[in-house]
Design a protein around this motif. Structure first.
Motif, mmCIF file in Angstrom:
data_model
loop_
_atom_site.group_PDB
_atom_site.id
_atom_site.type_symbol
_atom_site.label_atom_id
_atom_site.label_comp_id
_atom_site.label_asym_id
_atom_site.label_seq_id
_atom_site.Cartn_x
_atom_site.Cartn_y
_atom_site.Cartn_z
ATOM 1 N N MET A 1 0.843 -1.188 0.000
ATOM 2 C CA MET A 1 0.000 0.000 0.000
ATOM 3 C C MET A 1 0.884 1.246 0.000
ATOM 4 S SD MET A 1 -3.332 -0.527 2.282
ATOM 5 C CE MET A 1 -4.642 -0.821 1.156
ATOM 6 N N GLU A 28 -13.981 -3.506 5.678
ATOM 7 C CA GLU A 28 -13.405 -4.433 6.652
ATOM 8 C C GLU A 28 -12.911 -3.632 7.848
ATOM 9 O OE1 GLU A 28 -9.673 -7.550 7.128
ATOM 10 O OE2 GLU A 28 -9.982 -6.540 5.219
ATOM 11 N N VAL A 30 -10.622 -3.789 10.523
ATOM 12 C CA VAL A 30 -9.452 -4.580 10.885
ATOM 13 C C VAL A 30 -9.219 -4.537 12.387
ATOM 14 C CG1 VAL A 30 -6.967 -4.864 10.493
ATOM 15 C CG2 VAL A 30 -8.449 -4.134 8.609
ATOM 16 N N VAL A 34 -8.417 0.834 12.598
ATOM 17 C CA VAL A 34 -8.058 0.588 11.195
ATOM 18 C C VAL A 34 -9.275 0.057 10.441
ATOM 19 C CG1 VAL A 34 -6.568 -0.672 9.597
ATOM 20 C CG2 VAL A 34 -5.656 0.079 11.799
ATOM 21 N N LYS A 36 -10.598 -0.741 6.341
ATOM 22 C CA LYS A 36 -10.290 -0.840 4.913
ATOM 23 C C LYS A 36 -11.590 -0.851 4.132
ATOM 24 C CE LYS A 36 -6.073 -3.608 5.116
ATOM 25 N NZ LYS A 36 -5.446 -4.854 4.638
ATOM 26 N N GLU A 54 -8.353 0.008 -3.038
ATOM 27 C CA GLU A 54 -8.526 -0.277 -1.616
ATOM 28 C C GLU A 54 -7.962 0.901 -0.836
ATOM 29 O OE1 GLU A 54 -6.530 -3.389 1.357
ATOM 30 O OE2 GLU A 54 -7.766 -4.338 -0.195
ATOM 31 N N GLU A 56 -7.081 2.261 2.992
ATOM 32 C CA GLU A 56 -6.886 1.838 4.378
ATOM 33 C C GLU A 56 -6.748 3.077 5.249
ATOM 34 O OE1 GLU A 56 -4.216 -1.525 5.679
ATOM 35 O OE2 GLU A 56 -3.143 0.186 6.551
ATOM 36 N N ASN A 58 -6.058 4.613 8.854
ATOM 37 C CA ASN A 58 -5.384 4.293 10.116
ATOM 38 C C ASN A 58 -5.577 5.444 11.103
ATOM 39 O OD1 ASN A 58 -3.697 1.736 9.558
ATOM 40 N ND2 ASN A 58 -3.386 3.025 7.753
ATOM 41 N N LYS A 114 -3.851 5.136 3.277
ATOM 42 C CA LYS A 114 -3.047 4.433 2.277
ATOM 43 C C LYS A 114 -3.989 3.890 1.222
ATOM 44 C CE LYS A 114 0.208 2.662 5.711
ATOM 45 N NZ LYS A 114 0.729 1.431 6.308
ATOM 46 N N TYR A 115 -3.435 3.629 0.024
ATOM 47 C CA TYR A 115 -4.254 3.053 -1.027
ATOM 48 C C TYR A 115 -3.496 1.983 -1.807
ATOM 49 C CZ TYR A 115 -1.881 5.684 -4.738
ATOM 50 O OH TYR A 115 -0.947 6.160 -5.610
#
Length: 120
Positions: A1, A28, A30, A34, A36, A54, A56, A58, A114-115
């Motif tokens: 990512m 999701e 996580v 976190v 996603k 995707e 993400e 954080n 992030k991707y």
């Protein structure tokens, strides 16, 4: 990512046309901090082919996420809102601003983002 920095948000959103008429694939959780999500969108850098992105998040400090079984019913005709304000990334489905993002059916506020680009 790859990290998505605040200075790169505008070109990122332009590349995917603000995810107008995208498809919400999955969410999701996580961990408590976190989340996603996966979206399918047309990529102007690839001749408008469909790809999966995707994201993400954080350091999540506030969120409303629907159950995966309801994602296919979410209207993506207005795309997404993705901004950096108050030292955090703010994501929402639809056309919102920072002050009313909590009105969105799905929103996430997080410290970093992030991707990952994937196949359709």
């Amino acid at each position: 990512m790859k990290p998505l920095l605040d200075k790169n948000l505008t070109p990122f959103l332009k590349r995917f046309d603000n995810f107008l008429d995208a498809e919400f694939r999955s969410i999701e959780i996580v961990s408590p901090t976190v989340i996603k999500i996966a979206l399918a969108a047309q990529d102007s850098a690839r001749g408008f082919d469909w790809i999966t992105i995707e994201l993400e998040f954080n350091g999540v400090n506030d969120a409303r996420v629907p159950d995966n079984s309801k994602l296919s019913h979410i209207d993506m005709s207005k795309g997404i809102t993705l901004v950096y304000a108050d030292n955090q990334f703010i994501f929402g489905v639809g056309d919102y601003n920072c002050s009313n993002i909590t009105d969105s059916i799905c929103y996430i506020k997080a410290i970093s983002l992030k991707y990952l680009e994937g196949e359709f």
